[in-house]
Scaffold this motif. Structure first.
Motif, PDB file in Angstrom:
ATOM      1  N   ALA A  95       0.828  -1.236   0.255  1.00 60.54           N
ATOM      2  CA  ALA A  95      -0.418   0.216  -0.357  1.00 60.54           C
ATOM      3  C   ALA A  95       0.830   1.277  -0.099  1.00 60.54           C
ATOM      4  N   PHE A  96       1.826   1.663   0.781  1.00 62.82           N
ATOM      5  CA  PHE A  96       2.818   2.553   0.532  1.00 62.82           C
ATOM      6  C   PHE A  96       3.974   2.453  -0.462  1.00 62.82           C
ATOM      7  N   ALA A  97       3.811   1.403  -1.214  1.00 58.66           N
ATOM      8  CA  ALA A  97       4.215   1.839  -2.756  1.00 58.66           C
ATOM      9  C   ALA A  97       3.528   2.045  -3.641  1.00 58.66           C
ATOM     10  N   GLU A  98       1.849   2.090  -3.379  1.00 58.10           N
ATOM     11  CA  GLU A  98       1.049   2.299  -4.093  1.00 58.10           C
ATOM     12  C   GLU A  98       0.599   3.588  -3.750  1.00 58.10           C
ATOM     13  N   ALA A  99       1.001   4.478  -3.321  1.00 61.14           N
ATOM     14  CA  ALA A  99       0.869   5.799  -2.666  1.00 61.14           C
ATOM     15  C   ALA A  99       1.870   6.729  -3.142  1.00 61.14           C
ATOM     16  N   ASP A 100       2.951   6.298  -2.466  1.00 61.22           N
ATOM     17  CA  ASP A 100       4.449   6.833  -2.714  1.00 61.22           C
ATOM     18  C   ASP A 100       5.211   7.193  -3.839  1.00 61.22           C
ATOM     19  N   ALA A 101       5.433   8.090  -4.633  1.00 60.49           N
ATOM     20  CA  ALA A 101       6.416   7.678  -5.362  1.00 60.49           C
ATOM     21  C   ALA A 101       8.176   7.370  -5.834  1.00 60.49           C
ATOM     22  N   TYR A 102       8.535   7.921  -3.909  1.00 63.85           N
ATOM     23  CA  TYR A 102       9.514   7.415  -3.845  1.00 63.85           C
ATOM     24  C   TYR A 102       9.728   6.153  -3.230  1.00 63.85           C
ATOM     25  N   ARG A 103       8.899   5.198  -2.653  1.00 63.81           N
ATOM     26  CA  ARG A 103       9.146   3.762  -2.314  1.00 63.81           C
ATOM     27  C   ARG A 103       8.709   3.549  -3.577  1.00 63.81           C
ATOM     28  N   ALA A 104       7.815   3.850  -4.794  1.00 61.69           N
ATOM     29  CA  ALA A 104       7.460   2.539  -5.756  1.00 61.69           C
ATOM     30  C   ALA A 104       8.744   2.550  -6.301  1.00 61.69           C
ATOM     31  N   ALA A 105       9.368   3.602  -6.289  1.00 61.64           N
ATOM     32  CA  ALA A 105      10.696   3.178  -7.428  1.00 61.64           C
ATOM     33  C   ALA A 105      11.531   2.485  -6.869  1.00 61.64           C
ATOM     34  N   THR A 106      11.649   2.247  -5.695  1.00 56.57           N
ATOM     35  CA  THR A 106      12.063   1.301  -5.476  1.00 56.57           C
ATOM     36  C   THR A 106      11.608  -0.207  -5.182  1.00 56.57           C
ATOM     37  N   HIS A 107      10.466  -0.236  -4.639  1.00 60.90           N
ATOM     38  CA  HIS A 107       9.710  -0.788  -5.258  1.00 60.90           C
ATOM     39  C   HIS A 107       9.672  -1.701  -6.383  1.00 60.90           C
ATOM     40  N   ASN A 108       9.484  -1.066  -7.274  1.00 59.56           N
ATOM     41  CA  ASN A 108       9.600  -1.628  -9.311  1.00 59.56           C
ATOM     42  C   ASN A 108      10.748  -1.806  -9.142  1.00 59.56           C
ATOM     43  N   LYS A 109      12.237  -1.244  -8.294  1.00 59.03           N
ATOM     44  CA  LYS A 109      13.150  -1.222  -8.950  1.00 59.03           C
ATOM     45  C   LYS A 109      13.837  -3.066  -9.070  1.00 59.03           C
ATOM     46  N   GLY A 110      12.730  -3.436  -7.999  1.00 59.17           N
ATOM     47  CA  GLY A 110      13.046  -4.659  -6.961  1.00 59.17           C
ATOM     48  C   GLY A 110      12.299  -5.867  -8.651  1.00 59.17           C
ATOM     49  N   ILE A 111      10.831  -5.894  -8.659  1.00 60.68           N
ATOM     50  CA  ILE A 111      10.470  -6.236  -9.819  1.00 60.68           C
ATOM     51  C   ILE A 111      11.096  -6.370 -11.327  1.00 60.68           C
ATOM     52  N   MET A 112      11.882  -4.928 -11.271  1.00 61.41           N
ATOM     53  CA  MET A 112      12.954  -4.948 -12.317  1.00 61.41           C
ATOM     54  C   MET A 112      13.982  -6.348 -11.969  1.00 61.41           C
ATOM     55  N   ASN A 113      14.966  -6.036 -11.512  1.00 61.26           N
ATOM     56  CA  ASN A 113      15.258  -6.821 -10.901  1.00 61.26           C
ATOM     57  C   ASN A 113      15.451  -8.385 -11.648  1.00 61.26           C
ATOM     58  N   GLY A 114      14.516  -8.631 -11.685  1.00 63.50           N
ATOM     59  CA  GLY A 114      13.911 -10.196 -12.607  1.00 63.50           C
ATOM     60  C   GLY A 114      13.072  -9.993 -13.577  1.00 63.50           C
ATOM     61  N   ILE A 115      12.343  -9.509 -13.805  1.00 64.77           N
ATOM     62  CA  ILE A 115      12.032  -8.858 -14.774  1.00 64.77           C
ATOM     63  C   ILE A 115      13.486  -9.006 -16.507  1.00 64.77           C
ATOM     64  N   SER A 116      13.783  -7.891 -16.342  1.00 62.11           N
ATOM     65  CA  SER A 116      14.827  -7.309 -16.590  1.00 62.11           C
ATOM     66  C   SER A 116      16.389  -8.607 -16.769  1.00 62.11           C
ATOM     67  N   ALA A 117      16.773  -9.782 -15.794  1.00 60.10           N
ATOM     68  CA  ALA A 117      17.734 -10.280 -15.884  1.00 60.10           C
ATOM     69  C   ALA A 117      17.517 -11.767 -16.522  1.00 60.10           C
TER      70      ALA A 117
END
Length: 424
Positions: free
Chosen positions: A247-269
Motif C-alpha cells: 500500500a505504501f508503494a502504491e501511494a508514494d512515488a519514492y517508495r514505488a521507485a524502489t519497489h518497482n526496481k525490485g520487480i525489474m531485478n527479475g524482469i530485466s535479468a
C-alpha cells in the motif's frame, strides 16, 4: 522425461555440475547449454557483427532460478544479473508459490504500436477524422510491407488518431497497431510507419515528422498472479506487513521507485538472458507505472478471505523469440532452449512471473527481517572475491565477515591475510 524446475541443493554444486543437473532436469542434451561456458559463448567475431566499434565483451553471471511453475508448466529460468540475492530470492518465492499451484498468467496479445506525427495541419480535428476514414486503405498499405508477418497470422489490426496540444502547436498523432506475433516487433512496425507517412501527409494536407514505434506497449500487457500461504511467509503478521508495504508503494512515488526496481531485478535479468531489449522493456514498465498521472507500484499484494496473500502484477512486455540478439547470440539461444518456451506469449508469461516472485521476496525480506540480512550474506562472497580471495578461500572469508557484521572489502583483506598467515 517431464521437465521439472524443482532442483533442491543446486547451490551445493559447482557451475559445471550445476549445468549438467539443469540440462538433465530440463530434458536437454548437456551440449545444448555449452554456450553458457564463457569460451564457447559469444565470440569477438560474432560481437563485431552485432554493434559498432567492438573492442571486447563483458561477462554477466547467468544463474538459474528454480521452482517456477507457470500456467501448469515447470520452467527453469536463466537470469543474467550481477546483483547478489536476486536468483536465490526469486527461486525461494517461486517455491512458496509452487505450494499453492504456482503462477497463473494472462495477456492482451502481441500488439505493438507505431506513431506517425503530423505537423502544420490547418484543421487538426478534421485531419484526425480524415485519417480514421482512410483506415482500411492505411491498414492494407501497412500489411503490404510485411507479407510474411501477415501469412503468420499477424499484421496491422487497427489505427487510432488524436489531436495533441503542444508548445509548438496542435499535432495530430496517428497510432498504427500491429500484431507482431513472436517478434519484439520494432523493425516491423517502424517499416510500416515509414511506408504510411507519405500517404498520411497527403490525406492530412500537412507534413509528417516522426514515424516510429512507442515503447509504451499498453496493447501488449502481461499479467501474473500467485497465492502465497500465510504459513509459508511466516504468519499472519508478515502477511499484514507485506500488504502495508504494498500500500505504501502504491501511494508514494519514492517508495514505488524502489519497489518497482525490485520487480525489474527479475524482469530485466530474464529479458537480458534471452537476448531481448532490456531498455525497451524497462521504459515500457516504468511508463505503465505512471499511466494514471502519478508514479505508482506495478504490483499489488492483498490478503484474501483465508488470510493468505494474493500477489498480482501487470506489465507491458515487448519481447520476442525471432530476430535480433535472441537469434544472433548463442547464449541467448541456449537460454531460450532451456526455458522451453515456444511463443513470445509464453516468454512474457515467464518474465512476468519472475518479476512478481522477485518483488514478493523483497517485500517479505523488508517486512520480516530487513533487506540487508539475506542480501549482504550473499554479497559477502563478492566482497571476498574483490578482496583477492581465491576460489577455495571465498567461503571462509565470506562466512567470517558476515559473522562479524563487517562486510567491507578492507576488512575482508584483513581476514584473508589472517587466514593465509594461519596456513603458512
Amino acid at each position: 522425461m517431464t521437465p521439472s524446475s524443482r532442483l533442491s541443493g543446486l547451490r551445493d554444486h559447482g557451475p559445471i555440475a550445476r549445468r549438467a543437473l539443469v540440462a538433465r532436469a530440463a530434458g536437454l542434451d548437456p551440449a545444448v547449454l555449452g554456450a553458457f561456458e564463457p569460451t564457447d559463448g559469444l565470440t569477438l567475431s560474432q560481437a563485431d557483427h552485432m554493434v559498432e566499434n567492438v573492442v571486447g565483451l563483458i561477462g554477466i553471471p547467468v544463474g538459474i532460478a528454480t521452482n517456477f511453475r507457470i500456467d501448469g508448466v515447470d520452467r527453469l529460468v536463466p537470469m543474467a544479473t550481477e546483483e547478489p540475492s536476486v536468483v536465490a530470492a526469486a527461486s525461494n518465492a517461486a517455491r512458496m508459490a509452487r505450494q499453492t499451484g504456482g503462477f497463473v498468467t494472462s495477456s492482451t496479445g502481441e500488439v505493438m504500436t507505431a506513431q506517425v506525427q503530423v505537423l502544420d495541419a490547418v484543421d487538426p480535428e478534421g485531419t484526425r477524422l480524415r485519417l480514421l476514414e482512410a483506415r482500411d486503405e492505411l491498414l492494407a498499405l501497412a500489411d503490404a510491407q510485411d507479407p510474411l508477418l501477415v501469412s503468420l497470422g499477424g499484421g496491422a489490426v487497427d489505427i487510432t488518431a488524436r489531436t495533441l496540444p503542444t508548445r509548438t502547436g496542435v499535432h495530430v498523432i496517428l497510432h498504427l497497431h500491429v500484431d507482431v506475433r513472436d517478434a519484439m516487433g520494432a523493425n516491423a512496425v517502424n517499416t510500416m510507419a515509414e511506408a504510411l507517412a507519405p500517404r498520411i501527409a497527403e490525406i492530412a494536407g500537412a507534413r509528417t515528422l516522426l514515424r516510429i514505434l512507442t515503447n509504451k506497449a499498453d496493447r501488449r500487457l502481461t499479467r501474473a498472479r500467485a497465492l502465497f500461504s500465510a504459513d509459508a511467509l511466516g504468519g499472519a503478521q508478515v502477511v499484514a506487513d507485506i500488504e502495508a508495504a504494498s500500500a505504501f508503494a502504491e501511494a508514494d512515488a519514492y517508495r514505488a521507485a524502489t519497489h518497482n526496481k525490485g520487480i525489474m531485478n527479475g524482469i530485466s535479468a530474464v529479458v537480458l538472458a534471452t537476448g531481448n531489449d532490456t531498455r525497451a522493456v524497462e521504459a515500457g514498465c516504468h511508463s505503465h507505472a505512471a499511466r494514471d498521472g502519478g508514479y505508482s507500484a506495478l504490483s499489488r499484494f492483498e490478503r484474501n478471505a483465508d488470510g493468505d496473500l494474493v500477489g498480482t502484477l501487470e506489465v507491458p512486455l515487448a519481447v520476442g523469440l525471432v530476430g535480433g540478439a535472441t537469434r544472433a547470440h548463442p547464449t541467448a539461444r541456449a537460454a531460450v532452449q532451456l526455458l522451453g518456451v515456444d511463443t513470445a506469449r509464453q516468454l512474457a508469461a515467464t518474465i512476468a512471473a519472475v518479476g512478481l516472485a522477485q518483488n514478493l521476496a523483497a517485500c517479505r525480506a523488508l517486512a520480516a527481517e530487513g533487506i540487508q540480512r539475506g542480501h549482504m550474506t550473499l554479497h559477502a562472497r563478492t566482497v571476498a572475491a574483490s578482496a583477492g580471495a581465491a576460489s577455495h578461500e571465498i567461503a571462509a572469508v565470506a562466512a567470517r565477515i558476515v559473522a562479524d557484521r563487517r562486510i567491507r572489502v578492507e576488512y575482508a583483506r584483513e581476514v584473508l591475510d589472517e587466514l593465509r598467515g594461519a596456513h603458512s
